[in-house]
Design an enzyme around this catalytic site. Structure first.
Site, PDB file in Angstrom:
ATOM      1  N   ASP A  92       0.800  -1.235   0.000  1.00  0.00           N
ATOM      2  CA  ASP A  92       0.000   0.000   0.000  1.00  0.00           C
ATOM      3  C   ASP A  92       0.829   1.280   0.000  1.00  0.00           C
ATOM      4  O   ASP A  92       0.275   2.365  -0.167  1.00  0.00           O
ATOM      5  CB  ASP A  92      -1.048   0.008   1.134  1.00  0.00           C
ATOM      6  CG  ASP A  92      -0.462   0.122   2.518  1.00  0.00           C
ATOM      7  OD1 ASP A  92       0.746  -0.127   2.693  1.00  0.00           O
ATOM      8  OD2 ASP A  92      -1.221   0.461   3.445  1.00  0.00           O
ATOM      9  N   GLY A 107      -2.715  -5.772  20.724  1.00  0.00           N
ATOM     10  CA  GLY A 107      -1.508  -6.386  20.146  1.00  0.00           C
ATOM     11  C   GLY A 107      -1.736  -7.241  18.913  1.00  0.00           C
ATOM     12  O   GLY A 107      -0.825  -7.890  18.432  1.00  0.00           O
ATOM     13  N   GLY A 126      -2.682  -6.154  15.895  1.00  0.00           N
ATOM     14  CA  GLY A 126      -2.289  -5.500  14.633  1.00  0.00           C
ATOM     15  C   GLY A 126      -3.413  -5.565  13.618  1.00  0.00           C
ATOM     16  O   GLY A 126      -3.206  -5.896  12.457  1.00  0.00           O
ATOM     17  N   SER A 176      -5.321   1.497  16.032  1.00  0.00           N
ATOM     18  CA  SER A 176      -5.031   2.945  16.061  1.00  0.00           C
ATOM     19  C   SER A 176      -5.784   3.653  14.927  1.00  0.00           C
ATOM     20  O   SER A 176      -6.357   4.727  15.133  1.00  0.00           O
ATOM     21  CB  SER A 176      -3.533   3.233  16.012  1.00  0.00           C
ATOM     22  OG  SER A 176      -2.953   2.662  14.881  1.00  0.00           O
ATOM     23  N   GLU A 203      -1.248   9.908  11.295  1.00  0.00           N
ATOM     24  CA  GLU A 203      -0.353   8.811  11.691  1.00  0.00           C
ATOM     25  C   GLU A 203       1.071   9.089  11.180  1.00  0.00           C
ATOM     26  O   GLU A 203       2.040   8.928  11.899  1.00  0.00           O
ATOM     27  CB  GLU A 203      -0.892   7.514  11.087  1.00  0.00           C
ATOM     28  CG  GLU A 203      -0.218   6.277  11.532  1.00  0.00           C
ATOM     29  CD  GLU A 203      -0.814   5.639  12.786  1.00  0.00           C
ATOM     30  OE1 GLU A 203      -0.045   5.102  13.577  1.00  0.00           O
ATOM     31  OE2 GLU A 203      -2.037   5.698  12.974  1.00  0.00           O
ATOM     32  N   ASP A 207      -5.219   0.762   6.112  1.00  0.00           N
ATOM     33  CA  ASP A 207      -6.025   0.596   7.325  1.00  0.00           C
ATOM     34  C   ASP A 207      -7.142   1.643   7.415  1.00  0.00           C
ATOM     35  O   ASP A 207      -8.322   1.275   7.522  1.00  0.00           O
ATOM     36  CB  ASP A 207      -5.147   0.613   8.585  1.00  0.00           C
ATOM     37  CG  ASP A 207      -4.089  -0.485   8.554  1.00  0.00           C
ATOM     38  OD1 ASP A 207      -4.096  -1.294   7.620  1.00  0.00           O
ATOM     39  OD2 ASP A 207      -3.255  -0.518   9.469  1.00  0.00           O
ATOM     40  N   TYR A 252       9.751  -1.137   9.626  1.00  0.00           N
ATOM     41  CA  TYR A 252       8.753  -0.846   8.591  1.00  0.00           C
ATOM     42  C   TYR A 252       9.277   0.284   7.697  1.00  0.00           C
ATOM     43  O   TYR A 252       9.277   0.198   6.466  1.00  0.00           O
ATOM     44  CB  TYR A 252       7.448  -0.449   9.283  1.00  0.00           C
ATOM     45  CG  TYR A 252       6.281  -0.159   8.382  1.00  0.00           C
ATOM     46  CD1 TYR A 252       5.315  -1.138   8.125  1.00  0.00           C
ATOM     47  CD2 TYR A 252       6.104   1.093   7.802  1.00  0.00           C
ATOM     48  CE1 TYR A 252       4.230  -0.870   7.320  1.00  0.00           C
ATOM     49  CE2 TYR A 252       5.020   1.368   6.995  1.00  0.00           C
ATOM     50  CZ  TYR A 252       4.086   0.386   6.756  1.00  0.00           C
ATOM     51  OH  TYR A 252       2.997   0.654   5.963  1.00  0.00           O
TER      52      TYR A 252
HETATM   53  C1  GLA Z   1       0.591  -1.831   8.559  1.00  0.00           C
HETATM   54  C2  GLA Z   1       0.333  -0.481   7.915  1.00  0.00           C
HETATM   55  C3  GLA Z   1      -0.407  -0.628   6.583  1.00  0.00           C
HETATM   56  C4  GLA Z   1       0.284  -1.657   5.683  1.00  0.00           C
HETATM   57  C5  GLA Z   1       0.583  -2.930   6.441  1.00  0.00           C
HETATM   58  C6  GLA Z   1       1.397  -3.910   5.627  1.00  0.00           C
HETATM   59  O1  GLA Z   1      -0.616  -2.420   8.953  1.00  0.00           O
HETATM   60  O2  GLA Z   1      -0.439   0.325   8.780  1.00  0.00           O
HETATM   61  O3  GLA Z   1      -0.495   0.614   5.952  1.00  0.00           O
HETATM   62  O4  GLA Z   1       1.438  -1.128   5.098  1.00  0.00           O
HETATM   63  O5  GLA Z   1       1.283  -2.681   7.655  1.00  0.00           O
HETATM   64  O6  GLA Z   1       0.666  -4.323   4.515  1.00  0.00           O
END
Ligand code: GLA
Length: 388
Positions: free
Chosen positions: A36, A124, A126, A130, A163, A175, A225
Site C-alpha cells: 500500500d 496487540g 495488529g 489505532s 499517523e 487501514d 517498517y
Molecule cells: C501496517 C500499515 C499498513 C500496511 C501494512 C502492511 O498495517 O499500517 O499501511 O502497510 O502494515 O501491509
C-alpha cells in the site's frame, strides 16, 4: 452498546443532551501486504469489532478525552490552541493528531469536545486499532462540526496523515481506508496508486476467517517498517533509470525480471520483488475469488507468506511456526502472516468443519514449539465507520 456508552458518558462528563455515538471497525487484510505504499493493490475487509465513541460539543475550546480501555491514563485534557504531541498523553495523541490534521486542512473546529472511547479489539493483534480510533474521531469531527464537504475518503486520508506526520509512523492508506468505507460480506479491492476501488463479494458459506495472535511481543516495528519503505523507494529510483514508472506496483513480474539488474543490492532486489509479486498475487487472488476458486485464493495467500518471509523479511519464527502448523491441517485453504509483521497475527481461511481441529492442533503444537499460548479469533466482516 449504544445506551451503555451514553450512560457511561453522562456519568463521566455530566448530564446533558447532544451526545452522539459512533463506531469504526478494525480490519483484516486477506492479501496484498506491504503493497500500500508501493502503489500496489490490497484486499482487506472491515470487521465487526472496533472502536466505539460517544461525543458531545463543549462550550469552550477544550478537548477532553477518556478511554475505558486505558482508565490508568485518566482524563486527557488539552486546548484546541495547543494540540502538540505529548508523550504523557499516550493513546490520546491519536485523536489529538486527527483534530490537528483537520485544522491544518482548514476545517473549522470552533468548539471543544468531550469524547469517551471504548474499543473491543484485542490488544496487540495488529488489526488496525489505532486507525479505528483515528477514523472514529474524524467521523465525530465531520458530524459535530458540520463538515459536510468532508467525505469518508477524506477522513481516511487525514487519518493516514495524522499517523504519518503527528504520530510518526510511516504507514500506508490501507487501514484507515478499509475502516472508513468497509462493507459487510465484502472485501475491498483497492488500487493504492490512485485510490480507485471496488467491493468484491465475500460470502464465505463454507469457510471462516480466523485470526491467530502469536502473542510475540514486537520490537522496533516502526523502524523496520520505515526501513522497508526506504529500500523500496531506492529500488524504484534505480529502476526509473531504465523504465518510466511511478510505482513498483506498475510492474508485472515479467517486466520486473527484465529490469531487475538495475537494482544495485540483493536486499533491495528482494524487497522490490516482493512489492511486485505481491501486487500480482493480489490481482490474481481477486480474479480467483470472482471465479469462485477459493482453493487458488488460498494458494496465493500461502505464496504471499513465503514472499513476506523470504523476500521482504518481515516475518519471524513464531509467525512462521503458526503458518506451517496451519498448512499441515486438512481444510486450511490458506494461511499467512498479516499486517506490518515481526509479531502480531496470522490470517487463515479454514473450512467450517476444520475450525475446531485448527484451533486445537495449531494451539497445542505452537505452544509446544515456542512456549507461547496463541489466541484464536473467528472473525466476521462488518461495515465501515458509521453513526450509531
Ligand atoms: C501496517 C500499515 C499498513 C500496511 C501494512 C502492511 O498495517 O499500517 O499501511 O502497510 O502494515 O501491509
Amino acid at each position: 452498546m449504544r445506551q451503555q456508552l451514553v450512560d457511561k458518558f453522562l456519568e463521566i462528563y455530566g448530564e446533558g443532551d447532544g451526545v452522539g455515538v459512533y463506531f469504526a471497525p478494525g480490519r483484516v487484510n486477506l492479501i496484498g501486504e506491504h503493497t500500500d505504499y508501493n502503489g500496489g493493490h490490497v484486499f482487506p475487509c472491515a470487521l465487526t469489532v472496533g472502536t466505539y465513541a460517544a461525543a458531545r460539543l463543549r462550550e469552550d475550546t477544550e478537548l477532553h478525552l477518556y478511554s475505558l480501555n486505558y482508565p490508568e491514563s485518566g482524563m486527557i485534557r488539552c486546548s484546541l490552541q495547543d494540540l502538540a504531541y505529548r508523550q504523557k498523553d499516550g493513546w490520546g495523541n491519536y485523536p489529538k493528531g486527527v483534530v490537528q490534521t483537520f485544522m491544518s486542512k482548514n476545517c473549522r473546529i470552533g468548539q471543544g469536545l468531550d469524547i469517551l472511547y471504548y474499543g473491543d479489539i484485542p490488544k496487540g493483534l495488529g488489526i488496525g486499532s489505532s486507525a479505528s480510533i483515528e477514523v472514529v474521531t474524524g467521523l465525530i469531527l465531520k458530524e459535530l462540526m458540520g463538515l459536510e464537504d468532508i467525505t469518508m475518503i477524506d477522513i481516511a486520508l487525514f487519518s493516514q496523515l495524522a499517523e504519518n506526520e503527528y504520530i510518526g509512523m510511516s504507514c500506508g492508506i490501507m487501514d484507515p481506508f478499509t475502516i472508513a468505507v468497509g462493507k459487510k460480506d465484502h472485501a475491498i479491492f483497492l488500487d493504492t496508486s490512485d485510490l480507485t476501488y471496488m467491493y468484491a463479494p465475500l460470502a464465505l458459506a463454507h469457510e471462516k476467517i480466523i485470526i491467530t495472535n502469536s502473542r510475540k511481543s514486537r520490537s522496533a516495528v516502526d523502524e523496520r517498517y520505515h526501513e522497508r519503505r526506504i529500500q523500496c523507494e531506492q529500488a524504484l529510483k534505480e529502476l526509473q533509470t531504465v523504465i518510466a514508472i511511478r510505482d513498483l506496483g506498475e510492474l508485472t513480474a515479467e517486466v520486473f525480471e527484465k529490469v531487475q539488474e538495475m537494482i544495485g543490492s540483493p536486499v533491495r532486489l528482494r524487497r522490490a520483488r516482493h512489492a511486485v509479486t505481491e501486487n500480482q498475487r493480489t490481482i490474481q487472488a481477486v480474479e480467483a475469488l470472482k471465479r469462485g476458486d477459493i482453493f487458488e485464493f488460498g494458494q496465493l495467500m500461502n505464496a504471499s507468506h513465503l514472499s513476506l518471509k523470504e523476500d521482504y523479511e518481515v516475518s519471524c519464527e513464531e509467525l512462521d511456526i503458526l503458518v506451517e502448523e496451519a498448512w499441515d491441517i486438512d481444510g486450511v485453504l490458506g494461511s499467512r502472516m498479516m499486517g506490518a509483521g515481526f509479531g502480531g497475527c496470522t490470517v487463515s481461511i479454514v473450512e467450517n468443519s476444520a475450525v475446531n481441529e485448527f484451533i486445537r492442533k495449531v494451539g497445542e503444537n505452537y505452544e509446544q514449539r515456542t512456549g507461547l499460548h496463541a489466541e484464536f479469533y473467528v472473525v466476521e466482516t462488518g461495515n465501515g465507520a458509521s453513526v450509531l
